[in-house]
Design an enzyme around this catalytic site. Structure first.
Site, PDB file in Angstrom:
ATOM      1  N   ASP A   1      92.303 -36.651  66.540  1.00 11.89           N
ATOM      2  CA  ASP A   1      92.896 -37.823  66.492  1.00 11.89           C
ATOM      3  C   ASP A   1      91.908 -39.058  65.945  1.00 11.89           C
ATOM      4  OD1 ASP A   1      95.683 -38.985  67.327  1.00 11.89           O
ATOM      5  OD2 ASP A   1      94.866 -39.707  69.166  1.00 11.89           O
TER       6      ASP A   1
ATOM      7  N   CYS B   1     100.556 -33.961  71.321  1.00 11.54           N
ATOM      8  CA  CYS B   1     100.008 -33.421  70.208  1.00 11.54           C
ATOM      9  C   CYS B   1     100.106 -31.854  70.172  1.00 11.54           C
ATOM     10  CB  CYS B   1      98.693 -34.087  69.891  1.00 11.54           C
ATOM     11  SG  CYS B   1      98.387 -35.725  69.627  1.00 11.54           S
TER      12      CYS B   1
ATOM     13  N   LYS C   1      93.932 -36.981  61.930  1.00 13.44           N
ATOM     14  CA  LYS C   1      95.273 -37.781  61.770  1.00 13.44           C
ATOM     15  C   LYS C   1      95.213 -38.945  62.491  1.00 13.44           C
ATOM     16  CE  LYS C   1      96.350 -34.836  65.731  1.00 13.44           C
ATOM     17  NZ  LYS C   1      96.612 -36.060  66.819  1.00 13.44           N
TER      18      LYS C   1
ATOM     19  N   ASP D   1      93.046 -31.595  69.216  1.00 12.96           N
ATOM     20  CA  ASP D   1      92.612 -33.006  69.869  1.00 12.96           C
ATOM     21  C   ASP D   1      91.703 -32.722  70.911  1.00 12.96           C
ATOM     22  OD1 ASP D   1      94.229 -33.674  67.882  1.00 12.96           O
ATOM     23  OD2 ASP D   1      95.173 -35.184  69.157  1.00 12.96           O
TER      24      ASP D   1
ATOM     25  N   HIS E   1      91.971 -42.940  64.935  1.00  9.95           N
ATOM     26  CA  HIS E   1      92.445 -43.998  64.696  1.00  9.95           C
ATOM     27  C   HIS E   1      91.787 -45.169  64.342  1.00  9.95           C
ATOM     28  CE1 HIS E   1      95.973 -42.157  66.637  1.00  9.95           C
ATOM     29  NE2 HIS E   1      95.587 -42.191  67.705  1.00  9.95           N
TER      30      HIS E   1
ATOM     31  N   HIS F   1      92.238 -45.385  72.342  1.00 10.69           N
ATOM     32  CA  HIS F   1      91.394 -43.861  72.206  1.00 10.69           C
ATOM     33  C   HIS F   1      91.096 -43.537  70.830  1.00 10.69           C
ATOM     34  CE1 HIS F   1      95.582 -43.265  71.453  1.00 10.69           C
ATOM     35  NE2 HIS F   1      95.287 -42.022  70.898  1.00 10.69           N
TER      36      HIS F   1
HETATM   37  C1  VGL Z   1      97.504 -37.628  72.208  1.00  2.55           C
HETATM   38  C2  VGL Z   1      98.467 -39.595  72.985  1.00  2.55           C
HETATM   39  C3  VGL Z   1      97.987 -40.287  71.900  1.00  2.55           C
HETATM   40  C4  VGL Z   1      97.255 -36.392  71.846  1.00  2.55           C
HETATM   41  C5  VGL Z   1      96.808 -38.490  70.828  1.00  2.55           C
HETATM   42  O1  VGL Z   1      96.230 -35.546  71.700  1.00  2.55           O
HETATM   43  O2  VGL Z   1      98.279 -35.631  72.595  1.00  2.55           O
HETATM   44  N1  VGL Z   1      98.478 -38.243  73.060  1.00  2.55           N
HETATM   45  N2  VGL Z   1      97.216 -39.790  70.978  1.00  2.55           N
HETATM   46 ZN    ZN Z   2      96.217 -40.985  69.586  1.00  2.86          ZN
END
Ligand code: VGL
Ligand code: ZN
Length: 238
Positions: free
Chosen positions: A79, A182, A138, A34, A81, A115
């Site tokens: 990430d 993550c 993901k 990420d 979403h 995010h």
């Molecule tokens: C993450 C919070 C929400 C991460 C992803 O990449 O650690 N943290 N989504």
């Molecule tokens: Zn996230």
């Protein structure tokens, strides 16, 4: 004559295998977690973690270049979403980011600022994409969060484990964001999937110091090797 040929091919085989092992071999791969605009101060991200400035990204880039030079494949999680994702505080009336809620099934969910919305600038991976062989997305299901690169909170797996196994990968070197979410979840699931896991501490950044400290303890206790920093020479010994 036949026997000589057989011996020759056996010796050649052993030499080739030793050669691969020497180079760190194709059985070691990188899993970059990420490294996306929204998680970095360098890109004024909506969920920027501390100390995620451009020098941090440069360090990640440099390390990844060195590991590629050693012949390692680089897998990156992203990430990714939908706008209506359940982890966004904005999708829960009266709730604020970083507040935790209880879900119907009893689990706790931390709510986040919006995010890494699919195709938004915040979702972009912010090291040169030419350094990455494969991206694994993901968190696409609006009903489940997915800190782990291997599977979401509903148990649905990504393609990461199969991709790694198909390439003969046995050891993964993991680093990225966020240590306490993550990175932690990807490392724990990587160990469960049977990989030897190395985590590089100074190439990771966390959301909060207390949860990050706990995450380091848990990762180590579950069997991950914690390297303070990347020493490409040590890769040979894995
Ligand atoms: C993450 C919070 C929400 C991460 C992803 O990449 O650690 N943290 N989504
Ligand atoms: Zn996230």
């Amino acid at each position: 004559m036949r026997k000589k040929l057989l011996w020759l091919s056996i010796i050649l085989g052993i030499c080739l295998m030793a050669g691969f092992a020497q180079a760190g071999g194709p059985n070691v791969a990188v899993v970059l977690v990420d490294v996306q605009a929204d998680f970095t101060t360098a890109h004024k991200g909506s969920l920027a973690v501390a100390d995620s400035d451009q020098p941090y990204l440069d360090k990640v880039t440099q390390a990844t270049k060195e590991l590629r030079k050693k012949g390692l494949q680089v897998f990156a999680t992203q990430d990714w979403h939908p706008k209506d994702h359940m982890s966004f505080a904005a999708n829960h009336q009266g709730k604020k980011p970083f507040q935790a809620i209880k879900l119907a099934d009893g689990r706790t969910q931390v709510l986040w600022p919006t995010h890494c919305v699919q195709n938004s600038s915040g979702s972009a991976i912010v090291i040169e994409t030419s350094l990455i062989d494969q991206v694994v997305q993901k968190g696409k299901d609006p009903s489940y969060d997915s800190y782990s690169g291997f599977k979401d909170d509903g148990g649905k797996v990504t393609e990461l484990k199969d991709l790694l196994k198909k390439q003969g990968v046995e050891t993964i070197i993991v680093y990225g964001i966020a240590t306490d979410y993550c990175v932690r979840a990807t490392v724990v699931d990587g160990l469960t999937a049977g990989f030897k896991v190395v985590v590089v501490q100074d190439l990771c950044r966390g959301v909060a110091p207390d949860t990050s400290k706990k995450a380091w303890q848990e990762m180590e206790q579950k069997g991950a090797l914690i390297w303070e920093s990347l020493d490409p020479e040590k890769v040979k010994g894995l």
